[in-house]
Design an enzyme around this catalytic site. Structure first.
Site, short mmCIF file in Angstrom:
data_model
loop_
_atom_site.label_atom_id
_atom_site.label_comp_id
_atom_site.label_asym_id
_atom_site.label_seq_id
_atom_site.Cartn_x
_atom_site.Cartn_y
_atom_site.Cartn_z
N SER A 1 0.83 -1.27 0.17
CA SER A 1 -0.07 0.06 -0.10
C SER A 1 0.94 1.16 0.05
CB SER A 1 -0.94 0.10 1.43
OG SER A 1 -1.62 1.32 1.31
N TYR B 1 -1.73 -0.65 10.84
CA TYR B 1 -1.90 -1.11 9.37
C TYR B 1 -0.62 -0.69 8.67
CZ TYR B 1 -3.65 -1.09 4.54
OH TYR B 1 -4.05 -1.36 3.11
#
Ligand code: NDP
Length: 249
Positions: free
Chosen positions: A143, A156
């Site tokens: 990501s 995350y």
């Protein structure tokens, strides 16, 4: 170029929605035999039918990627049925954003178990197959959050930074076996990802952020994945960072 993929065998984790679903469809269109892995078997069944109706070859295997035994069974089933594994798309992931203080630590375990350990289990299980073949391509979905730390993204981001570190070490370890490793780092993509955030205030903020721009579609990431996979065998696209045009950071 996609003809290079014909008759190859791929496992796509997290194939029941979003980026994984779009990637499974793109690979099937390119002639790849695709094994779909996720927990929601109803979604996998519908997708299997859709791919078959379009002439593709597909297998749906209910898998909790956080369970190492289930991951081993997934890989074994694909190897037994199709005799090879050329591509692993480590896509399954959860993004349970929120503040550290007062967090439900079960969210942290889920993210680490799925985003990090699940990806590692799948990699560990396919490596002997790919090494014996002397070929393979492992593509890990990281990501922008694996490159840039964001507020409310402590865990995350930690999981996606871990994906980056693991992938680069893996690449160095398996390059001599003719196995390619790629990480794809999407920015904001319109999927279900945000819907699973358990911290209400953070979920609202994330929805506002996603609504503030023309987001990427899952198919945009699937195209990037196909690009990396269709390069000649001597070309390893190590990393692809893809943001929506309007995303600043
Ligand atoms: P979705 O929520 O649409 O898809 C997530 C997928 O992961 C689902 O298929 C889900 O299947 C699967 N999954 C979750 N937990 C498990 C589990 N325990 N076992 C097996 N599969 C699991 O989101 P996206 O398509 O957006 O996410 C795909 C990847 O892309 C993730 O790694 C995410 O971090 C990454 N990403 C997404 C971005 C975005 O903006 N959307 C941006 C950057 C990266 P099921 O629930 O059926 O098990």
């Amino acid at each position: 170029m996609t003809s290079r993929l014909a008759n190859q065998v791929a496992i796509v984790t997290g194939a029941s929605s979003g980026i994984g679903e779009a990637t499974a469809i793109a690979l099937a269109v390119a002639g790849v035999k695709v094994a779909l892995a996720a927990r929601r078997v109803d979604r996998l069944t519908t997708l299997s039918q859709q791919i078959q109706d379009q002439g593709g070859t597909v297998m749906a295997i209910e898998t909790d990627i956080a369970d190492e035994v289930q991951v081993r069974n997934l890989v074994q089933k694909v190897q037994t049925n199709w005799g090879q594994i050329d591509i692993l798309i480590n896509n399954a992931g959860v993004m349970l954003l929120g503040p550290i203080d007062g967090a439900d630590t079960e969210d942290w375990r889920r993210m680490i178990n799925v985003n990090v350990l699940g990806l590692m289990y799948a990699t560990h299980a396919v490596l002997p197959v790919m090494k014996a073949q002397k070929s393979g391509h492992i593509l890990n979905i990281s990501s922008v959050a694996g490159r840039v730390v964001q507020p409310y993204g402590a865990v995350y981001c930690a999981t996606k930074f871990a994906v980056g570190a693991f992938s680069e070490s893996l690449r160095q370890q398996v390059s001599s076996d003719n196995i390619r490793v790629t990480i794809v780092e999407p920015g904001v993509v319109a999927t279900e990802l945000v819907q699973h955030i358990t911290h209400a205030e953070t979920k609202d903020m994330a929805e506002t952020f996603y609504g503030s721009m023309k987001t990427l579609d899952s198919e945009d990431i699937a195209s990037a994945i196909v690009y990396a996979l269709t390069q000649p065998a001597h070309v390893n696209v190590n990393e692809l960072l893809i943001r929506p045009t309007q995303q600043e950071r």
